[in-house]
Design an enzyme around this catalytic site. Structure first.
Site, mmCIF file in Angstrom:
data_model
loop_
_atom_site.group_PDB
_atom_site.id
_atom_site.type_symbol
_atom_site.label_atom_id
_atom_site.label_comp_id
_atom_site.label_asym_id
_atom_site.label_seq_id
_atom_site.Cartn_x
_atom_site.Cartn_y
_atom_site.Cartn_z
ATOM 1 N N GLU A 1 0.830 -1.209 0.000
ATOM 2 C CA GLU A 1 0.000 0.000 0.000
ATOM 3 C C GLU A 1 0.858 1.250 0.000
ATOM 4 O OE1 GLU A 1 -3.559 2.120 2.620
ATOM 5 O OE2 GLU A 1 -2.550 0.352 3.391
ATOM 6 N N SER B 1 -0.151 6.859 9.558
ATOM 7 C CA SER B 1 0.228 8.269 9.587
ATOM 8 C C SER B 1 1.733 8.438 9.422
ATOM 9 C CB SER B 1 -0.232 8.920 10.903
ATOM 10 O OG SER B 1 0.582 8.480 11.973
#
Length: 409
Positions: free
Chosen positions: A246, A394
């Site tokens: 990803e 994050s």
């Protein structure tokens, strides 16, 4: 770099260009150029995937036996670069780039035989069930329960920020099957049919006004254990593998095109001194810095893809790429908004190609637009890109990973 390409590489580039010239329709180009985020118009994306699949190019990074291409590193780069230059719409990453590599690595023969060909055709369209209201960056804190009951798992809980859940017919989820030991233990990777009774989807309105994200609720949803990817209680291993895919990918060519578009727009926009914005020293310095960073990112992508081509795990390099690509994209959307000028402040989604329905917006009866379409796209991309440094883990978490894995801190 082009001077180093071989005759075979240049021939492949010409083959890709010829294919794009023949198959990339004006409607698909428009969907790519006017996309407001990494997720383009769903119908256009699926149509482009159908065309690519017919050519055998929908998932070139997959192993050949599953429908991939035996391309060299240079060919993969050329393909991505030409797609960016042509303005092709992106494909949804959840199936082809994310869960499919995990299925290839951890799936049973039956799972591979069922899911992989259907992901290629688009018959199976996945969304991702990772984040929860109380488990975002700290994903291992997830609590969606999956209780074993014979040959099934009974799932109860919710997932949030689920992109394209309203379009998907399958979702891959991390669920809690055990609570002993560390929080990373007792997690299972599960593939769930979205038509299963007990699933409810509630769309969320983003700051851009688009309804692309959703919250998905599971109320005693019964899922067969045959849909577990990997082993029960060992889903964290699968999740870490998937996150590498990803966070990876070739972002540099797309960002280079974005930087070139910003430069062209700034040449047409008047700066604070009455001269073209591109001549403003402050703006020019910021744009130059961004363009330099795209070159650095490209080199790092080469190194990572090369390592993967030799069978190596890119490891923390994927975290570095994720940080650089998302923060660079944010800088470029800021510059694009500056270049759009006053007309970039007007909310005009009717002339864009958003990734989902626009909530509570009525377009003008005559479809009037103030300025050029790209000026209407600029603010929506700006708002959407604020999430870039949060999704897929994050950037603060990615820096922690780098500090531990690369620096030994």
């Amino acid at each position: 770099m082009e001077y180093d390409w071989s005759a075979a590489d240049l021939a492949f580039r010409d083959e890709v260009r010829a294919f794009l010239a023949a198959e990339l329709t004006p409607e698909l180009r428009r969907a790519g150029r006017l996309a407001t985020s990494v997720y383009p118009d769903h119908a256009a994306s699926m149509e482009w995937q159908r065309i690519l699949h017919a050519r055998g190019w929908a998932a070139p990074a997959w192993p050949v036996e599953y429908g991939g291409c035996a391309w060299s590193l240079t060919q993969h780069y050329i393909f991505g670069r030409e797609l960016a230059l042509a303005g092709a719409p992106a494909l949804s990453p959840m199936g082809i780039r994310m869960v499919a590599p995990a299925i290839i690595a951890f799936g049973t023969p039956e799972q591979k035989a069922y899911f992989l060909p259907r992901i290629l055709t688009g018959e199976v369209f996945f969304c991702q069930g990772y984040s929860e209201p109380e488990a975002g960056s700290d994903l291992a804190a997830l609590s969606m329960a999956a209780i074993q009951d014979g040959d099934d798992l009974i799932c109860t809980g919710s997932k949030i920020w689920t992109t394209h859940a309203t379009e998907a017919n399958w979702i891959f989820c991390l669920v809690r099957t055990g609570r002993d030991g560390k929080k990373q233990q007792g997690i299972t990777f599960l593939l769930i049919d979205m038509t299963t009774p007990g699933i409810e989807i509630r769309p969320l309105v983003m700051t851009s006004g688009e309804q692309v994200q959703n919250q998905v609720f599971f109320d005693n949803v019964r899922v067969p254990k045959s849909n577990v990817l990997g082993r029960i209680d060992d889903g964290w291993t699968v999740a870490k593998y998937l996150l590498v895919h990803e966070r990876g990918g070739a972002a540099a060519p797309w960002l280079q095109v974005m930087a070139a578009d910003v430069a062209a727009a700034a040449a047409e926009q008047t700066g604070p001194d009455g001269n073209p914005l591109i001549d403003d020293p402050s703006f020019a310095a910021r744009l130059a810095d961004a363009r330099i960073r795209t070159e650095v990112l490209e080199v790092l992508e080469y190194r990572t893809i090369s390592a993967m081509a030799m069978g190596e795990n890119p490891g923390p390099a994927s975290s570095m790429l994720k940080i650089l690509a998302t923060e660079l994209s944010q800088r470029l959307t800021e510059l694009a908004l500056d270049a759009a000028g006053p007309r970039g402040r007007v909310y005009q989604p009717h002339v864009t190609a958003p990734g989902g329905p626009i909530a509570e917006y009525t377009p003008p009866a005559d479809d009037y637009v103030s300025g050029a379409p790209w000026q209407a796209v600029a603010p929506l991309r700006y708002f959407n890109d604020r999430a870039g440094s949060i999704y897929a883990g994050s950037n603060e978490i990615q820096r922690n990973i780098l500090a531990k894995a690369a620096l030994g801190l």
